[in-house]
Design a protein around this motif. Sequence first.
Motif, PDB file in Angstrom:
ATOM      1  N   PHE A 107       0.801  -1.219   0.000  1.00  0.00           N
ATOM      2  CA  PHE A 107       0.000   0.000   0.000  1.00  0.00           C
ATOM      3  C   PHE A 107       0.838   1.276   0.000  1.00  0.00           C
ATOM      4  O   PHE A 107       0.400   2.296  -0.525  1.00  0.00           O
ATOM      5  CB  PHE A 107      -0.964   0.014   1.189  1.00  0.00           C
ATOM      6  N   ASP A 127       1.265   3.362   2.251  1.00  0.00           N
ATOM      7  CA  ASP A 127       0.531   4.415   2.945  1.00  0.00           C
ATOM      8  C   ASP A 127       1.220   4.722   4.276  1.00  0.00           C
ATOM      9  O   ASP A 127       1.205   3.909   5.198  1.00  0.00           O
ATOM     10  CB  ASP A 127      -0.914   3.957   3.171  1.00  0.00           C
ATOM     11  N   GLU A 144       0.457   6.832   6.660  1.00  0.00           N
ATOM     12  CA  GLU A 144      -0.456   6.920   7.812  1.00  0.00           C
ATOM     13  C   GLU A 144      -0.827   5.532   8.329  1.00  0.00           C
ATOM     14  O   GLU A 144      -0.872   5.291   9.533  1.00  0.00           O
ATOM     15  CB  GLU A 144      -1.710   7.710   7.434  1.00  0.00           C
ATOM     16  N   GLN A 145      -1.097   4.629   7.407  1.00  0.00           N
ATOM     17  CA  GLN A 145      -1.419   3.257   7.797  1.00  0.00           C
ATOM     18  C   GLN A 145      -0.218   2.609   8.495  1.00  0.00           C
ATOM     19  O   GLN A 145      -0.375   1.916   9.499  1.00  0.00           O
ATOM     20  CB  GLN A 145      -1.812   2.434   6.570  1.00  0.00           C
TER      21      GLN A 145
END
Length: 154
Positions: free
Chosen positions: A123, A125, A127-128
């Motif tokens: 991903f 990401d 933040e994730q």
Amino acid sequence: MCKTCWTITALLLVAILGMAYKFIIQGSVEQASDGRLSLQLETTERDLVLGEMRAFLVAVQQINEGIVQDDMKKVADAARKVGRAAQEAVPGSLMGKLPLEFKKLGFDTHTKFDSLALDAEQFGDKEQTLGALVELMQNCIACHAGYRIDVVSD
């Protein structure tokens, strides 16, 4: 004769269950003066566990650095180094001394590092990844709040 066999079988079963409790569930622990459980380990065992914890800390630092640098490959590589594959180096004799809850925390921590690595790769990401790291760090806090390591005579 059959009564004797059943008695011996029952005694052996009790002994096996007692040993299973001691080596799988309870481990080699004592209540410490600070309220935590004291893992009673030999020097080399203590060094191995503390070395693994230092590796976790290095990985967390590298993960944070990778997030700041927007380098999710670095994040994944750092996390994978301390994933489940890293726990294979722990000898069975040490595992028998660790209480079940400590082992669960350790296994879960290794698994969470692997999941973090996979998520970072798939991903990307940030933040994730930070959220996964926050959750993972709860294991570190729980472990250090609940356990300490004391050396028993070698």
